[in-house]
Design an enzyme around this catalytic site. Structure first.
Site, PDB file in Angstrom:
ATOM      1  N   ASP A   1       0.833  -1.205   0.000  1.00  0.00           N
ATOM      2  CA  ASP A   1       0.000   0.000   0.000  1.00  0.00           C
ATOM      3  C   ASP A   1       0.873   1.263   0.000  1.00  0.00           C
ATOM      4  OD1 ASP A   1      -2.312   1.464   0.088  1.00  0.00           O
ATOM      5  OD2 ASP A   1      -2.655   1.180   2.228  1.00  0.00           O
TER       6      ASP A   1
ATOM      7  N   ASN B   1     -10.454  -2.748  -6.728  1.00  0.00           N
ATOM      8  CA  ASN B   1      -9.646  -1.733  -7.428  1.00  0.00           C
ATOM      9  C   ASN B   1     -10.282  -1.279  -8.756  1.00  0.00           C
ATOM     10  OD1 ASN B   1      -6.400  -2.965  -6.300  1.00  0.00           O
ATOM     11  ND2 ASN B   1      -7.656  -1.321  -5.477  1.00  0.00           N
TER      12      ASN B   1
HETATM   13  C1  FPP Z   1      -1.977   0.267  -3.309  1.00  0.00           C
HETATM   14  O1  FPP Z   1      -1.402   1.558  -3.230  1.00  0.00           O
HETATM   15  C2  FPP Z   1      -1.353  -0.455  -4.399  1.00  0.00           C
HETATM   16  C3  FPP Z   1      -2.002  -0.989  -5.460  1.00  0.00           C
HETATM   17  C4  FPP Z   1      -3.464  -0.919  -5.635  1.00  0.00           C
HETATM   18  C5  FPP Z   1      -1.276  -1.659  -6.532  1.00  0.00           C
HETATM   19  C6  FPP Z   1      -0.045  -2.385  -6.099  1.00  0.00           C
HETATM   20  C7  FPP Z   1       0.837  -2.539  -7.269  1.00  0.00           C
HETATM   21  C8  FPP Z   1       2.186  -2.554  -7.216  1.00  0.00           C
HETATM   22  C9  FPP Z   1       2.958  -2.525  -5.993  1.00  0.00           C
HETATM   23  C10 FPP Z   1       2.978  -2.639  -8.457  1.00  0.00           C
HETATM   24  C11 FPP Z   1       3.095  -4.034  -8.968  1.00  0.00           C
HETATM   25  C12 FPP Z   1       1.917  -4.313  -9.751  1.00  0.00           C
HETATM   26  C13 FPP Z   1       1.657  -5.445 -10.433  1.00  0.00           C
HETATM   27  C14 FPP Z   1       0.396  -5.462 -11.178  1.00  0.00           C
HETATM   28  C15 FPP Z   1       2.531  -6.637 -10.472  1.00  0.00           C
HETATM   29  P1  FPP Z   1      -2.324   2.803  -3.490  1.00  0.00           P
HETATM   30  O2  FPP Z   1      -2.195   3.219  -4.886  1.00  0.00           O
HETATM   31  O3  FPP Z   1      -3.710   2.509  -3.044  1.00  0.00           O
HETATM   32  O4  FPP Z   1      -1.679   3.890  -2.577  1.00  0.00           O
HETATM   33  P2  FPP Z   1      -2.453   5.073  -1.839  1.00  0.00           P
HETATM   34  O5  FPP Z   1      -3.305   4.431  -0.775  1.00  0.00           O
HETATM   35  O6  FPP Z   1      -1.353   5.891  -1.268  1.00  0.00           O
HETATM   36  O7  FPP Z   1      -3.255   5.801  -2.865  1.00  0.00           O
END
Ligand code: FPP
Length: 255
Positions: free
Chosen positions: A30, A78
């Protein structure tokens, strides 16, 4: 990535010399968005750096001999994000499989994908099948990729499949057991996670491995996923090794 050691070595030393086995670590990656926002970058930049961090953590997990690592890459919720972000995450999965698969295979890592594939476009489904097929005979670490995954959806699919068998008379209602439910989950055959790590300060499971995490230990850290590094991973594992897992029983000291 180098081929990982014998799974029998996948224990971490405790300070007093004892070892607590940690076979399976779940990663809730996250904070990509917040990491990017704090630097004036786009959310896509955050996810791109998140993928770099993921690569480093897979290499590290192989190096230290973990048996299973499950990564929460795209949840069934998502889809509620803006379309541009959803399609960027899809392209990131494609990039990950196309660019990293040969290194993963060389490191003797087996890939398993969990989640609802029906909701994915055929090209992505095909890539996931290819990744699983190429690596299916590998005997090192298993990398479980949770993609279009949600625990409630997974449990619903399992219950539906049991209900169908009950309806046809193939099984009696009384024959339904916890083991049967576990066997119908996407994670069938994979041990429950010992430790679930979530970055970025949020303290919740967000529909990740809810059945399997019944007795998992949790570790939360403030750093955002793109800055989660080997030292942070080791710190989480060291913290885990000091925990006492009782699985609903009593401490050895209390007996
Ligand atoms: C949550 O952070 C993360 C995700 C929804 C995607 C996770 C993906 C990766 C780590 C990259 C690798 C990906 C693949 C497909 C192999 P967020 O975007 O919700 O963060 P925030 O809460 O700060 O907005």
């Amino acid at each position: 990535m180098t081929a990982n050691p014998d799974p029998a070595d996948s224990v971490l030393p405790l300070p007093d010399g004892k070892a607590a086995p940690v076979r399976h670590v779940g990663l809730i990656m996250d904070g990509n968005g917040r990491w990017a926002q704090a630097r004036g970058l786009s959310r896509s930049d955050g996810h791109r750096h998140g993928l770099d961090s993921l690569r480093r953590m897979i290499r590290h997990a192989v190096r230290i001999g973990l048996e299973y690592v499950t990564i929460y890459s795209f949840s069934s919720e998502n889809w509620n994000r803006p379309e541009t972000e959803v399609s960027f995450l899809m392209s990131l999965l494609r990039r990950f499989v196309q660019r990293d698969l040969s290194e993963i295979h060389q490191a003797n890592v087996r890939i398993r994908v969990i989640g609802d594939r029906e909701g994915l476009e055929p090209g992505i489904r095909q890539l996931l099948v290819e990744a699983e097929q190429l690596t299916r005979a590998n005997s090192g670490m298993t990398l479980v990729v949770a993609f279009n995954y949600g625990a409630r959806d997974e449990i619903t699919r399992a219950v539906r499949s049991i209900a169908q068998d009950v309806a046809t008379g193939a099984i009696e209602p009384d024959a339904v057991t916890q083991e049967m439910i576990g066997d119908r989950l996407d994670t069938s055959g994979i041990p429950d996670p010992d430790l679930i790590i979530r970055t970025s300060g949020e303290m919740r499971l967000s529909n990740f491995l809810m059945w399997q995490a019944a007795y998992s230990e949790f570790y939360f850290c403030e750093c955002h996923w793109p800055e989660f590094d080997e030292a942070a991973f080791d710190k989480a594992l060291a913290d885990y090794s000091s925990r006492e897992r009782r699985f609903g029983g009593l401490s050895a000291k209390a007996l």
